[in-house]
Design a protein around this motif. Structure first.
Motif, mmCIF file in Angstrom:
data_model
loop_
_atom_site.group_PDB
_atom_site.id
_atom_site.type_symbol
_atom_site.label_atom_id
_atom_site.label_comp_id
_atom_site.label_asym_id
_atom_site.label_seq_id
_atom_site.Cartn_x
_atom_site.Cartn_y
_atom_site.Cartn_z
ATOM 1 N N LEU A 67 0.854 -1.180 0.000
ATOM 2 C CA LEU A 67 0.000 0.000 0.000
ATOM 3 C C LEU A 67 0.892 1.233 0.000
ATOM 4 C CD1 LEU A 67 -2.997 0.996 0.347
ATOM 5 C CD2 LEU A 67 -2.523 1.096 2.810
ATOM 6 N N LEU A 68 0.518 2.220 -0.791
ATOM 7 C CA LEU A 68 1.248 3.491 -0.795
ATOM 8 C C LEU A 68 0.789 4.352 0.373
ATOM 9 C CD1 LEU A 68 1.187 4.348 -4.627
ATOM 10 C CD2 LEU A 68 3.044 3.331 -3.293
ATOM 11 N N LYS A 69 1.737 5.118 0.938
ATOM 12 C CA LYS A 69 1.397 5.964 2.087
ATOM 13 C C LYS A 69 0.394 7.045 1.719
ATOM 14 C CE LYS A 69 5.734 5.209 4.568
ATOM 15 N NZ LYS A 69 6.987 5.799 5.097
ATOM 16 N N ASP A 70 0.365 7.439 0.444
ATOM 17 C CA ASP A 70 -0.633 8.421 0.006
ATOM 18 C C ASP A 70 -2.049 7.867 0.110
ATOM 19 O OD1 ASP A 70 1.435 10.102 -0.563
ATOM 20 O OD2 ASP A 70 1.440 9.715 -2.730
ATOM 21 N N ASP A 71 -2.169 6.550 0.165
ATOM 22 C CA ASP A 71 -3.480 5.897 0.231
ATOM 23 C C ASP A 71 -3.662 5.202 1.579
ATOM 24 O OD1 ASP A 71 -5.939 5.196 -0.811
ATOM 25 O OD2 ASP A 71 -5.215 3.398 -1.826
ATOM 26 N N ILE A 72 -3.087 5.780 2.634
ATOM 27 C CA ILE A 72 -3.050 5.115 3.943
ATOM 28 C C ILE A 72 -4.445 4.921 4.545
ATOM 29 C CG2 ILE A 72 -2.834 7.204 5.372
ATOM 30 C CD1 ILE A 72 -0.731 5.640 7.025
ATOM 31 N N ALA A 73 -5.425 5.642 4.061
ATOM 32 C CA ALA A 73 -6.795 5.457 4.571
ATOM 33 C C ALA A 73 -7.280 4.021 4.354
ATOM 34 C CB ALA A 73 -7.745 6.447 3.907
ATOM 35 N N ARG A 74 -6.708 3.343 3.351
ATOM 36 C CA ARG A 74 -7.103 1.959 3.082
ATOM 37 C C ARG A 74 -6.333 0.958 3.937
ATOM 38 N NH1 ARG A 74 -5.610 0.053 -1.425
ATOM 39 N NH2 ARG A 74 -7.195 -1.592 -1.437
ATOM 40 N N LEU A 75 -5.463 1.426 4.814
ATOM 41 C CA LEU A 75 -4.629 0.525 5.616
ATOM 42 C C LEU A 75 -5.445 -0.472 6.435
ATOM 43 C CD1 LEU A 75 -1.871 -0.371 6.661
ATOM 44 C CD2 LEU A 75 -2.020 1.435 8.405
ATOM 45 N N PRO A 76 -6.500 -0.045 7.137
ATOM 46 C CA PRO A 76 -7.267 -1.040 7.918
ATOM 47 C C PRO A 76 -7.826 -2.160 7.037
ATOM 48 C CG PRO A 76 -7.827 1.184 8.600
ATOM 49 C CD PRO A 76 -6.988 1.331 7.372
#
Length: 362
Positions: A115-124
């Motif tokens: 996962l890219l850090k720019d898209d961290i909202a998808r981490l969960p």
């Protein structure tokens, strides 16, 4: 601990996460993102490869979250050490800059996801999906281990049962020969004496009738004894199969041809498996095949004993072989497995059946 707001459920076990990251701000951002999603977890952070390896060895983590580029090493270096562990947790890459080629290579090497850090909202979502896939893989591995263990135990039980059956058959055969056969023979001598020396016609008639019944009983005991364990097995497998074929042909009128070397040296357990296969195959021919000819071929070429029983009968329909209680051929296959062999059955309706057992020889 990171926990959902207002959560006070002690039964909800927190996830143990190891975060491999050299940016304190990015560590904190990941923690905040997971907390907002309501994921309960304990997070240990490090940016050193040696500390990372030590933490993995000392604790059992549920998941590793790793940046790709770190000081002096990459996440793939960390993964190379982690995958050697008996219980390796899933790896998820969380990186600010990782090319598509590097990401694909990481996935091929066993990394769970990236996962890219720019898209961290998808981490969960990515984290939970990686855990689900990991749990499913562990469950599959455990199921496969359980299946292998069950198959191994079943094979051991089958082998034990077959050995016990053969031992019991041999014991019963000896008892018939030594006790029942000896007693019947003694009675036969006495009845013969009575028949020769009796003067009353009715006594002679009863003696002769009893002799006929006794002769029938002797024949039945001999037949039962031979079916249990024919003494001809002591003369070798080839002699035993030839005797079996001759007896079958005499009893059924079906022509049997045997092609085999003069002698094949095999261990006793292999001899019994091959003999019982031939015996069961001939029994099936007499019951179901409606055949007029049978060909038995034996060889010991290339380190394998191969025995084939082929008939020109009506064949076996596929649905007949799949019947729930069709244990004859299944029993032969299990018997072959006890000596590391295999059984092959090929049949065409109207064109006969071929049963082949092949067993490796020491």
């Amino acid at each position: 601990m990171i926990a959902p707001n207002g959560s006070d459920n002690p039964a909800q076990k927190p996830l143990l996460l190891l975060h491999l990251e050299d940016s304190t701000a990015d560590q904190r951002l990941a923690q905040i993102t997971l907390r907002k999603a309501g994921i309960i977890c304990n997070i240990s952070c490090t940016d050193n490869l040696q500390d990372f390896i030590k933490l993995l060895q000392e604790q059992s983590f549920d998941l590793v979250l790793a940046d790709y580029h770190l000081l002096g090493f990459t996440a793939l270096d960390a993964w190379a050490h982690a995958r050697k562990l008996t219980q390796c947790p899933p790896f998820v890459l969380l990186s600010g800059a990782i090319g598509e080629t590097a990401a694909v290579d990481a996935i091929r090497q066993g990394i769970a996801d990236y996962l890219l850090k720019d898209d961290i909202a998808r981490l969960p979502h990515v984290l939970l999906r990686a855990l689900e896939v990991h749990e499913a893989r562990l469950a599959k591995e455990q199921a496969m281990q359980n299946l292998e263990r069950s198959e191994r135990q079943l094979a051991e039980l089958t082998e034990h049962l077959q050995q016990s059956i053969e031992q019991e058959r041999a014991a019963i055969s000896r008892e018939i020969h030594d006790d029942i056969g000896g007693s019947l023979t003694s009675v036969k001598f006495d009845l013969s004496w009575i028949d020769r020396n009796a003067t009353a016609p009715e006594v002679q008639e009863h003696a002769r009738s009893a002799l006929e019944m006794l002769q029938h009983a002797l024949g039945a005991s001999q037949r039962i004894m031979m079916n249990l364990r024919p003494p001809v097995l002591d003369q070798g497998l080839v002699a035993a199969v030839q005797w079996l074929a001759e007896n079958f042909e005499r009893r059924t009128g079906i022509v049997v041809r045997v092609d085999a070397p003069a002698h094949i040296a095999v261990p006793p357990e292999v001899q019994v498996v091959a003999y019982r296969t031939a015996q069961e195959a001939l029994t099936n021919v007499s019951k179901y095949a409606q055949a007029t000819a049978v060909h038995i071929d034996m060889s010991n070429a290339e380190g394998h004993l191969t025995l084939e029983v082929r008939d020109n009968g009506c064949g076996i329909a596929p649905e007949q072989r799949r019947k729930p209680k069709a244990f004859g051929l299944r029993g032969l296959a299990e018997r072959a497995r006890t000596v590391d062999g295999w059984l092959d059955v090929s049949s065409q309706v109207g064109k006969g059946t071929s049963i082949i057992v092949s067993i490796p020889l020491p």
